[in-house]
Design a protein around this motif. Sequence first.
Motif, short mmCIF file in Angstrom:
data_model
loop_
_atom_site.label_atom_id
_atom_site.label_comp_id
_atom_site.label_asym_id
_atom_site.label_seq_id
_atom_site.Cartn_x
_atom_site.Cartn_y
_atom_site.Cartn_z
N ASP A 188 -9.14 -4.65 3.31
CA ASP A 188 -9.21 -3.32 4.23
C ASP A 188 -8.83 -3.92 5.51
O ASP A 188 -8.59 -5.27 5.73
N GLY A 189 -8.29 -3.14 6.45
CA GLY A 189 -8.16 -3.45 7.81
C GLY A 189 -6.55 -3.19 8.06
O GLY A 189 -5.57 -3.00 7.37
N SER A 190 -6.26 -3.26 9.36
CA SER A 190 -4.93 -2.91 9.94
C SER A 190 -4.24 -3.96 10.49
O SER A 190 -2.94 -4.13 11.14
N ASP A 191 -4.60 -5.39 10.06
CA ASP A 191 -4.02 -6.75 10.57
C ASP A 191 -2.66 -6.89 9.71
O ASP A 191 -2.77 -6.19 8.56
N GLY A 192 -1.69 -7.53 10.14
CA GLY A 192 -0.67 -7.91 9.33
C GLY A 192 -0.69 -8.16 8.04
O GLY A 192 -0.01 -7.86 6.90
N GLY A 193 -1.69 -9.20 7.62
CA GLY A 193 -1.86 -9.57 6.31
C GLY A 193 -2.31 -8.64 5.32
O GLY A 193 -1.81 -8.42 4.36
N ALA A 194 -3.36 -7.94 5.92
CA ALA A 194 -3.87 -6.78 5.06
C ALA A 194 -2.78 -5.60 4.79
O ALA A 194 -2.71 -5.10 3.23
N LEU A 195 -2.08 -5.35 5.83
CA LEU A 195 -0.82 -4.33 5.32
C LEU A 195 0.31 -4.89 4.58
O LEU A 195 0.84 -4.29 3.84
N GLY A 196 0.51 -6.09 5.02
CA GLY A 196 1.68 -6.73 4.10
C GLY A 196 1.13 -6.89 2.64
O GLY A 196 1.98 -6.49 1.73
N ALA A 197 -0.16 -7.20 2.24
CA ALA A 197 -0.43 -7.12 0.78
C ALA A 197 -0.30 -5.86 -0.05
O ALA A 197 -0.05 -5.76 -0.99
N ARG A 198 -0.73 -4.67 0.92
CA ARG A 198 -0.77 -3.47 0.37
C ARG A 198 0.94 -2.90 0.14
O ARG A 198 1.13 -2.47 -1.03
N ARG A 199 1.54 -3.54 1.08
CA ARG A 199 3.09 -3.09 0.80
C ARG A 199 3.66 -4.02 -0.42
O ARG A 199 4.45 -3.20 -1.34
N ALA A 200 3.29 -5.16 -0.23
CA ALA A 200 3.85 -5.86 -1.44
C ALA A 200 3.40 -5.59 -2.83
O ALA A 200 4.12 -5.58 -3.87
N ALA A 201 2.15 -5.09 -3.03
CA ALA A 201 1.67 -4.64 -4.15
C ALA A 201 2.32 -3.20 -4.53
O ALA A 201 2.71 -3.32 -5.79
N LEU A 202 2.57 -2.46 -3.63
CA LEU A 202 3.43 -1.08 -4.17
C LEU A 202 4.83 -1.36 -4.51
O LEU A 202 5.24 -0.94 -5.29
N LEU A 203 5.44 -2.34 -3.81
CA LEU A 203 6.72 -2.54 -3.99
C LEU A 203 6.80 -3.53 -5.24
O LEU A 203 7.95 -3.42 -5.92
N ARG A 204 5.97 -4.34 -5.56
CA ARG A 204 6.16 -5.12 -6.82
C ARG A 204 5.90 -4.46 -8.15
O ARG A 204 6.62 -4.60 -9.13
N ALA A 205 4.70 -3.60 -8.14
CA ALA A 205 4.38 -2.97 -9.41
C ALA A 205 5.33 -1.84 -9.68
O ALA A 205 6.01 -1.06 -8.94
N PRO A 206 5.46 -1.96 -11.09
CA PRO A 206 6.45 -0.56 -11.62
C PRO A 206 5.48 0.57 -11.56
O PRO A 206 4.33 0.59 -11.46
N LEU A 207 6.56 1.64 -11.53
CA LEU A 207 5.83 3.19 -11.45
C LEU A 207 4.74 3.21 -12.73
O LEU A 207 5.26 3.06 -13.93
N PRO A 208 3.52 3.94 -12.63
CA PRO A 208 2.94 4.23 -13.76
C PRO A 208 3.81 5.13 -14.78
O PRO A 208 4.52 5.96 -14.25
N ASP A 209 3.47 4.94 -15.98
CA ASP A 209 4.36 5.40 -17.14
C ASP A 209 4.38 6.98 -17.04
O ASP A 209 5.53 7.64 -16.87
N ALA A 210 3.14 7.72 -16.53
CA ALA A 210 3.42 9.20 -16.39
C ALA A 210 4.29 9.50 -15.41
O ALA A 210 4.95 10.51 -15.29
N VAL A 211 4.16 8.85 -14.22
CA VAL A 211 4.90 9.04 -13.05
C VAL A 211 6.37 8.94 -13.25
O VAL A 211 7.16 9.57 -12.88
N ALA A 212 6.71 7.78 -13.84
CA ALA A 212 8.17 7.57 -14.15
C ALA A 212 8.72 8.55 -15.20
O ALA A 212 9.85 8.81 -15.07
N TYR A 213 7.87 8.95 -16.14
CA TYR A 213 8.38 9.91 -17.09
C TYR A 213 8.73 11.20 -16.39
O TYR A 213 9.73 11.73 -16.46
#
Length: 867
Positions: free
Chosen positions: A62-87
Motif C-alpha cells: 500500500d501507499g502513495s510513494d512512487g514505488g508502490a504506485l509504480g508496482a500497481r501500474r506495472a501489474a495492471l499493464l503487464r497482466a492479460p485481461l481476465p477471460d470473462a472481461v476479454a470475452y
Amino acid sequence: MSAVPLLMDLPDAAGLTALAGGKGAGLGLLARYGLPVPAGAVLTTAAYHRAAAETGLALLPDGSDGGALGARRAALLRAPLPDAVAYALEQAVRERGWTDLPLAVRSSAPQEDSGSASFAGIHHSVLNVVGAAALADAVREVWASLWTPQAAAYRARFGIPEGEAAMAVVVMPLLPARASGVAFSCDPASGREDLYVIEAVHGLGEALVGGLVAGERTVLQEDPVSGGFAVQRRDGGGQAVRVLPAQGGGTRREPLTLQAAPVLDDARACELAALVRDAAHALDFGAPWYDLEWAWDGAKFWLLQARPVTARPWHTYPALAGQNAIWSNGNTRDVVPLPMQAMDWAVSRGLVDLLLEAGYRSAGFPLLAGARRARLFNGRLYLNAAFIQWEGYDGFGVSPAAMNRLLGGHHPEIRVTPRDWRARLKGLAYMLRYLVRTPALRRRGREQARAAFDICRRWRAEDLRALSDAELATRLASAFPHVQAQDGLLLLQGSSGGNLHMLLELVERYLPGQGHSLVAALMAGGEGSVSARQGYELMAIARRAMADPRVAAWLQAGAPYDFAALPADAPFRAEFARFLDTYGHRSVHESYVRSPRWREEPAYLLDSLPALAAVDHAALVRRQREAAAAAWAQLAAALPRSRRGWARQLLKAARDETPDRELARSAMTAYGEVARLRLLEVGRRMQAEGMLERPDHAFDLLPWEMEAALHRRLAPAAFRERVAERRRRFAEWERHCAADVIEEGSAPPAPVEGVDASAAAGGWRGIAVGTGHVEGIARLIDHPAEGARLGAGEILVAPATDPGWTPLFLRAGGLVMETGGYLSHGAIVAREFGIPAVVNLPGIRSVLQDGQRIRVDGRSGRVEVLA
C-alpha cells in the motif's frame, strides 16, 4: 439476484456511478434524456475489480510513494485481461460492428465528474484504438492511470480512501470531428449564470482538454426574454491539431494549417449553447452549471462528457467580496413555501430579478450585470439577501438591519462601511430620480394591471383544442415576453416599499421602538387592497347566501357541491359566478402553476361561506378606523408641526403603494392561470402521443422542452425519462425541510436561531406587523383547507400565508406566522384588517400547542403563553 454486469450499453449505465463511473453514468443519463450521445458501452468497475483480483493488486504494498504506485501500474499493464472481461469486450465490439473502427477509450472512475471532484486531466484516455489487441492495451492503460502520482495526490486532496479507488472504462467509436472542444453553461471565471463559454478547436479536442493548445473562446449571453443567445465576444485562433496513431502504440499530434474562418460561426455557436443549456438543465434544472465536452462532425453536434462545474465563484458586487452569499426564504416562503417544479422555476428565476431590479432601474442605480437574486435549494425558492441589503444600502441608504425587517427572515447583516458625503450625495440623486420617475410608472402599472384582467379573459376564452401545434407553441412562446414587458406592473410588484420605509424611519426617529406597530395601525385606515376587497365581497356573499334557507342548507351539506341541486332562481348563483369571474384566477398556493384555480375548484370558497357569514363586518371596519385614528393622534403629538405634513404625504403614498403590490400580484396570477391552461393543453397532447403519463406532468418540463415536444424534436421516451427523474427528485425535496438561511462562502456561517422553547415564560419577540393586542385560543393551521377548525376570534398560527388564506384572516382575532416581513402578504392584509399580528418567528409552531391560550401584541411584536 442477478450478477453484476461486466459491460453495459450507455443508456443502461444512467446514474449508476459506482458501477459505470462518473463519465459513464453521466453519458447514460444524457442518452436517456434524448441528447446526442454517440453509441457506446461501459466496461464496469466490476471488470476492474476482477482484473485487480487476478493480478494480485491487493498483495502489493500500500501507499502513495512512487514505488508502490509504480508496482500497481506495472501489474495492471503487464497482466492479460481476465477471460470473462476479454470475452465481453470482444463480443461488444463484434456485435456493434466496431471491429475495424477507430475507438475512443476513456476513463470513468466513480468519483470522476462529480459535483465535488472532476479529476479533469488526471486519468488517461486513449484515442484511435483499432482492433482487439489494441483495445485490450488501451483498457489496461486506463486502469493503470488510477495509480499515477497525480491521481493518488488528487484522491488524497479530496479525502478519497485508496480502498475506494476503482475504474470503469467508456468505449465508443471515434467521431470524425471537424471541430470539438468544451462548453460551460456558466462563465467559470466570473460565475455569471447568464453567460455560456465555448472553447473550440478544429479537429479532435484532446489537445485542448489536455492543455496543449489554446482554443477559440466564444462567450454568449442568454436573453432572459426570448431564451435565445447572442455572441458577446470571441477570443483566440483555435489552433488545429490532427491526432494520429504513433509507432509503438499511443498517439501523436500533428499541427494543421488553420483557416481564417472561426471554428464555429455565430449561428453554430448559438446552436451549441442551446444544446448545452438543454443538457445542463436536463441533468439538474436547479443547479444547471456543467462543463461538457462536445464534437461537431460537419452535420451534428455530439456530447462526449458532462461534469458539474466544481469551483464556480460567486458573481457579486466588489463591496461584498470576501463575504458570504446569504440565501434566505424568509420572504419567499410566504408565497412559495413548497418545492417548485421545472416550469415554475424557469419562470421565477428570471422574473425575480426583473421584479427586484425595477425600482433601482428607475432610480438609475448601476446594477451588477448578470447578477442572480434567486436560487433553488431543496426545490425551494431563496433570495440573495446579501444583494438585497447591499443595493438598498448603496442606493438609498437603507441600513442592512432595516432591510432585513422589511424582507423578513433571520439572516445576518452584511458588513458595510459608513457612507461618506459622496455616497450620500449619490444616494440623494438616486432617490430624487426614483421619486420623479416612479409616479408615472406606477400609474402605467395600474393601467397594465387592469388591462391584464381583460387580456386574460380573452385568452381564457380561446379554444385551445382548435389550435395547431405550431399555433399553440406560438402562444406559449409569446406569453412570458408579454409579461416581462409590463414594466409598470413589475415596479408595483417589486418596489412597493420605499415610502413605507421612509414613514417607518420618521416614526422611529420621534417614537423609538414604536415604528412598526404605529405604522401598522396607520395603514389600517387606507383603501383596501384587491386581496382585502375579495375577502369583503366573499363575506357579503356569505351573509346573503346564509340568509336564504335553500342555499344555506345546500352549503351546510358540504362537498361535493352539485350546482344542479341548487335552486335555479337562487340569486347566489349569479353572485358567486360574478365573484369567480373577477377573482377565479386566484387560489391557495397560487404562485405555482400546478395549483388549480378557484374557477376550477371552488369547494374551498364554498366551505368557508357559513363561517364568514358570522363575521361582524361593521366591527371589523370600526376596529380599523379606531386603530388608525389613535395611531395618528399619538404620532401627531410626537411630531414637530413642520414634520406633520411630510408624515401625511408619506402615509398617503404608502397607503397607495401597498395595495399596488397586491394588485400586481393578482394580475400576475391571472397571467399564471392562462399559462396553466395552455400548459395543460400541451400536456394533453403529449399524453396522447405517449410522451407523458398525465397532462399535469407538463409542469415538470422547461419551456424549450415543451417547444421541442410540439415540434417533435425529441423521442417520447426522452420526455418520460426527464419527467420521471424530476418527479423522483421532487418527492425527495418534499421529504426535506427547508432551512431558513443558507450561506455560501469562505466565512463561517452566522448562526441562525429560531424561537427558544425554554423562553415560554417570557414570550417570544418577532416583527410587529399588525395593530393592537389580543388574547385568545391559538389554532395551529397547516393549510387553509383546514380553516373550519378556526373559530371566530381565535388566533391563527400559520407557517406562511398567501391570498388564499384571506377568508381565515376575516375570522381570526390575531395572526402569528413563522415567516414573513413587513412587506409580506400576510403583513399587508393583517394591517388592512386591523388585526394584531406578529411574524418572523421561525419554529413558533413547534413550541405552541393547538388550543393553548396566548397573547399577541401587535405593538411590541411579542407572543406570550397565558396560564
